[in-house]
Design a protein around this motif. Structure first.
Motif, PDB file in Angstrom:
ATOM      1  N   VAL A 108      45.818  30.926  37.980  1.00 40.57           N
ATOM      2  CA  VAL A 108      44.439  32.338  37.843  1.00 40.57           C
ATOM      3  C   VAL A 108      43.697  31.193  36.537  1.00 40.57           C
ATOM      4  CG1 VAL A 108      44.697  34.099  36.158  1.00 40.57           C
ATOM      5  CG2 VAL A 108      46.143  33.734  37.823  1.00 40.57           C
ATOM      6  N   THR A 109      42.410  31.671  36.764  1.00 39.10           N
ATOM      7  CA  THR A 109      41.425  30.798  36.169  1.00 39.10           C
ATOM      8  C   THR A 109      41.919  30.697  34.929  1.00 39.10           C
ATOM      9  OG1 THR A 109      39.502  33.104  36.598  1.00 39.10           O
ATOM     10  CG2 THR A 109      39.603  31.252  37.787  1.00 39.10           C
ATOM     11  N   GLY A 110      41.937  31.914  34.952  1.00 36.65           N
ATOM     12  CA  GLY A 110      42.036  32.485  32.768  1.00 36.65           C
ATOM     13  C   GLY A 110      41.870  33.506  32.581  1.00 36.65           C
ATOM     14  N   THR A 111      40.581  34.538  33.819  1.00 38.21           N
ATOM     15  CA  THR A 111      39.958  35.460  33.466  1.00 38.21           C
ATOM     16  C   THR A 111      40.671  36.868  33.816  1.00 38.21           C
ATOM     17  OG1 THR A 111      38.806  35.258  35.540  1.00 38.21           O
ATOM     18  CG2 THR A 111      37.857  33.876  33.255  1.00 38.21           C
ATOM     19  N   VAL A 112      40.772  37.882  32.875  1.00 43.11           N
ATOM     20  CA  VAL A 112      40.821  38.904  32.933  1.00 43.11           C
ATOM     21  C   VAL A 112      40.184  39.837  32.310  1.00 43.11           C
ATOM     22  CG1 VAL A 112      43.082  40.654  33.001  1.00 43.11           C
ATOM     23  CG2 VAL A 112      43.453  38.171  33.418  1.00 43.11           C
ATOM     24  N   GLU A 113      39.469  40.643  33.305  1.00 43.53           N
ATOM     25  CA  GLU A 113      38.752  41.645  32.876  1.00 43.53           C
ATOM     26  C   GLU A 113      39.440  42.951  32.926  1.00 43.53           C
ATOM     27  OE1 GLU A 113      34.213  43.070  34.253  1.00 43.53           O
ATOM     28  OE2 GLU A 113      34.865  40.642  33.660  1.00 43.53           O
ATOM     29  N   VAL A 114      39.130  43.744  32.005  1.00 51.75           N
ATOM     30  CA  VAL A 114      39.816  44.938  31.836  1.00 51.75           C
ATOM     31  C   VAL A 114      38.612  45.998  31.415  1.00 51.75           C
ATOM     32  CG1 VAL A 114      41.356  46.676  30.740  1.00 51.75           C
ATOM     33  CG2 VAL A 114      41.795  44.192  31.131  1.00 51.75           C
ATOM     34  N   ARG A 115      38.570  46.649  32.383  1.00 54.32           N
ATOM     35  CA  ARG A 115      37.358  47.818  32.053  1.00 54.32           C
ATOM     36  C   ARG A 115      37.494  49.279  32.241  1.00 54.32           C
ATOM     37  NH1 ARG A 115      32.231  45.088  35.120  1.00 54.32           N
ATOM     38  NH2 ARG A 115      31.585  43.642  33.460  1.00 54.32           N
ATOM     39  N   GLY A 116      38.260  50.178  31.097  1.00 49.32           N
ATOM     40  CA  GLY A 116      37.793  51.338  31.432  1.00 49.32           C
ATOM     41  C   GLY A 116      39.638  51.220  32.133  1.00 49.32           C
ATOM     42  N   GLY A 117      40.627  50.466  31.829  1.00 52.56           N
ATOM     43  CA  GLY A 117      42.217  50.642  32.326  1.00 52.56           C
ATOM     44  C   GLY A 117      42.283  50.220  33.427  1.00 52.56           C
ATOM     45  N   ASP A 118      41.559  49.550  33.573  1.00 52.13           N
ATOM     46  CA  ASP A 118      41.357  48.869  35.968  1.00 52.13           C
ATOM     47  C   ASP A 118      41.323  47.094  35.027  1.00 52.13           C
ATOM     48  OD1 ASP A 118      41.097  50.857  36.465  1.00 52.13           O
ATOM     49  OD2 ASP A 118      39.301  51.112  36.759  1.00 52.13           O
ATOM     50  N   ALA A 119      41.949  46.264  35.567  1.00 55.91           N
ATOM     51  CA  ALA A 119      42.440  44.687  34.819  1.00 55.91           C
ATOM     52  C   ALA A 119      41.804  44.270  36.496  1.00 55.91           C
ATOM     53  CB  ALA A 119      43.575  44.269  34.424  1.00 55.91           C
ATOM     54  N   THR A 120      40.778  43.453  36.251  1.00 59.41           N
ATOM     55  CA  THR A 120      40.247  42.131  37.481  1.00 59.41           C
ATOM     56  C   THR A 120      40.872  41.090  36.783  1.00 59.41           C
ATOM     57  OG1 THR A 120      38.724  43.974  37.883  1.00 59.41           O
ATOM     58  CG2 THR A 120      38.471  41.158  38.710  1.00 59.41           C
ATOM     59  N   VAL A 121      42.099  40.264  38.259  1.00 60.98           N
ATOM     60  CA  VAL A 121      42.171  39.180  37.536  1.00 60.98           C
ATOM     61  C   VAL A 121      41.757  38.026  38.852  1.00 60.98           C
ATOM     62  CG1 VAL A 121      44.664  37.437  38.249  1.00 60.98           C
ATOM     63  CG2 VAL A 121      44.764  40.163  37.379  1.00 60.98           C
ATOM     64  N   GLU A 122      41.423  36.903  37.780  1.00 61.90           N
ATOM     65  CA  GLU A 122      40.169  35.645  39.084  1.00 61.90           C
ATOM     66  C   GLU A 122      41.400  34.658  39.447  1.00 61.90           C
ATOM     67  OE1 GLU A 122      37.165  34.098  41.744  1.00 61.90           O
ATOM     68  OE2 GLU A 122      36.909  36.290  39.702  1.00 61.90           O
ATOM     69  N   ILE A 123      41.745  34.958  40.784  1.00 59.39           N
ATOM     70  CA  ILE A 123      42.163  33.955  40.689  1.00 59.39           C
ATOM     71  C   ILE A 123      41.652  32.330  41.509  1.00 59.39           C
ATOM     72  CG2 ILE A 123      44.303  33.771  43.195  1.00 59.39           C
ATOM     73  CD1 ILE A 123      44.943  35.633  41.379  1.00 59.39           C
ATOM     74  N   SER A 156      43.307  44.310  40.211  1.00 57.72           N
ATOM     75  CA  SER A 156      42.734  44.429  41.565  1.00 57.72           C
ATOM     76  C   SER A 156      42.507  42.314  41.241  1.00 57.72           C
ATOM     77  CB  SER A 156      40.949  45.021  41.439  1.00 57.72           C
ATOM     78  OG  SER A 156      41.612  46.087  41.642  1.00 57.72           O
ATOM     79  N   PHE A 157      42.092  41.918  42.825  1.00 56.02           N
ATOM     80  CA  PHE A 157      42.560  40.616  42.149  1.00 56.02           C
ATOM     81  C   PHE A 157      41.119  40.198  42.592  1.00 56.02           C
ATOM     82  CE2 PHE A 157      46.637  41.707  41.914  1.00 56.02           C
ATOM     83  CZ  PHE A 157      47.605  40.594  41.462  1.00 56.02           C
ATOM     84  N   ARG A 158      40.482  39.251  42.294  1.00 55.85           N
ATOM     85  CA  ARG A 158      39.164  38.458  42.887  1.00 55.85           C
ATOM     86  C   ARG A 158      39.684  37.053  43.396  1.00 55.85           C
ATOM     87  NH1 ARG A 158      35.465  41.850  43.227  1.00 55.85           N
ATOM     88  NH2 ARG A 158      33.383  40.694  43.137  1.00 55.85           N
ATOM     89  N   LEU A 159      38.514  36.208  44.274  1.00 53.25           N
ATOM     90  CA  LEU A 159      38.642  35.012  45.257  1.00 53.25           C
ATOM     91  C   LEU A 159      37.652  34.843  44.675  1.00 53.25           C
ATOM     92  CD1 LEU A 159      40.186  32.360  45.527  1.00 53.25           C
ATOM     93  CD2 LEU A 159      40.513  33.128  48.005  1.00 53.25           C
ATOM     94  N   ASP A 160      36.571  33.555  43.488  1.00 53.61           N
ATOM     95  CA  ASP A 160      35.283  32.940  44.361  1.00 53.61           C
ATOM     96  C   ASP A 160      34.436  34.178  43.907  1.00 53.61           C
ATOM     97  OD1 ASP A 160      36.260  30.738  44.884  1.00 53.61           O
ATOM     98  OD2 ASP A 160      36.398  31.005  47.183  1.00 53.61           O
ATOM     99  N   GLY A 161      34.863  35.470  43.458  1.00 49.26           N
ATOM    100  CA  GLY A 161      33.991  36.200  43.103  1.00 49.26           C
ATOM    101  C   GLY A 161      33.889  37.708  44.017  1.00 49.26           C
ATOM    102  N   GLN A 162      34.991  37.656  44.659  1.00 48.37           N
ATOM    103  CA  GLN A 162      34.763  38.494  46.034  1.00 48.37           C
ATOM    104  C   GLN A 162      36.389  39.386  46.002  1.00 48.37           C
ATOM    105  OE1 GLN A 162      32.803  39.028  47.903  1.00 48.37           O
ATOM    106  NE2 GLN A 162      31.464  37.768  46.464  1.00 48.37           N
TER     107      GLN A 162
END
Length: 190
Positions: A108-123, A156-162
Motif C-alpha cells: 500500500v503506497t501509504g495513501t488512504v483517502e477518506v471522503r464522506g465515509g468512502d475510503a480509497t486505498v492506493e495499492i 475502494s482500491f486503486r492501482l496506478d490511479g485506476q
C-alpha cells in the motif's frame, strides 16, 4: 422465652433481607450483555473493550477466516496508522495464538483517502500471481479493518490511479465500494 427468640430471629431475618448481600438496588432494569466466552489464549487481544476505551481493531486471519482482533490503544488511531499496523501483521502473542496475515506481498503506497465515509486505498503493486487463494482474505482484511471505523462506510482500491477490481468472498471481482458485508462468509467471531 420462645416468643422472644422468635421475635429476635424474625428481626435478624428482616435486617438481612433489607441489607441484602451488599449489591445496590436499582430502580429500573438494565440489559445484561451475554457474549461468547473469549478464547483464553487470545483474551488479551480479542476481548471486547469496555465502552469508551480506545482500541485498534484489526482483522487478521486464523484458520483461513477473518477474525477481529482488539488491541488496546492510548487513543483511537488515525486511519493511516491503523492500516500500517494491519500491514505489519500479527504481534508475537497473536502469532502464538494462531493468527496470521494474508497481506504478504501487497504494497500500500501509504495513501488512504477518506471522503464522506468512502475510503480509497492506493495499492503500490499487485503481488505476483494475482488471484492466489488468499488474495480474497488479504483484501477482506483491509476492507473489514477500515469499515470497522466510525468514519469509514466503504472501501475502494486503486492501482496506478485506476480503479482496481478485487475479489469478494463469493469469488466475484468488484472495483466498486466494498463493505464488510462483501466478506461476511469469511468472518468468524474470535
Amino acid at each position: 422465652m420462645t416468643g422472644r427468640r422468635q421475635a429476635l430471629v424474625a428481626a435478624l431475618a428482616a435486617a438481612m433481607m433489607l441489607t441484602g448481600c451488599g449489591v445496590p438496588t436499582e430502580d429500573d432494569p438494565r440489559p445484561i450483555s451475554v457474549g461468547s466466552r473469549p478464547d483464553p489464549t487470545t483474551a488479551a487481544h480479542t476481548a471486547s473493550p469496555a465502552p469508551g476505551v480506545p482500541v485498534e481493531l484489526l482483522y487478521l486471519v486464523r484458520d483461513d477466516v477473518l477474525v477481529a482482533v482488539h488491541r488496546p490503544a492510548q487513543q483511537t488511531p488515525a486511519i493511516d496508522e491503523q492500516l500500517r499496523q494491519l500491514l505489519a501483521g500479527p504481534t508475537a502473542t497473536e502469532r502464538e495464538a494462531g493468527y496470521t496475515s494474508a497481506l504478504t506481498g501487497i504494497t500500500v503506497t501509504g495513501t488512504v483517502e477518506v471522503r464522506g465515509g468512502d475510503a480509497t486505498v492506493e495499492i503500490g503493486n499487485r503481488p505476483d500471481g494475482a488471484g492466489r487463494n488468499d488474495e480474497v482474505l488479504a483484501y477482506g482484511q483491509i476492507v473489514c479493518t477500515l469499515t470497522s471505523r466510525a468514519d469509514v462506510r466503504t472501501v475502494s482500491f486503486r492501482l496506478d490511479g485506476q480503479p482496481l477490481r478485487v475479489p469478494r468472498a463469493d469469488a466475484s471481482l468488484d472495483d466498486g465500494p466494498l463493505t464488510a458485508a462483501d466478506y461476511t462468509g469469511l468472518i468468524r467471531p474470535a
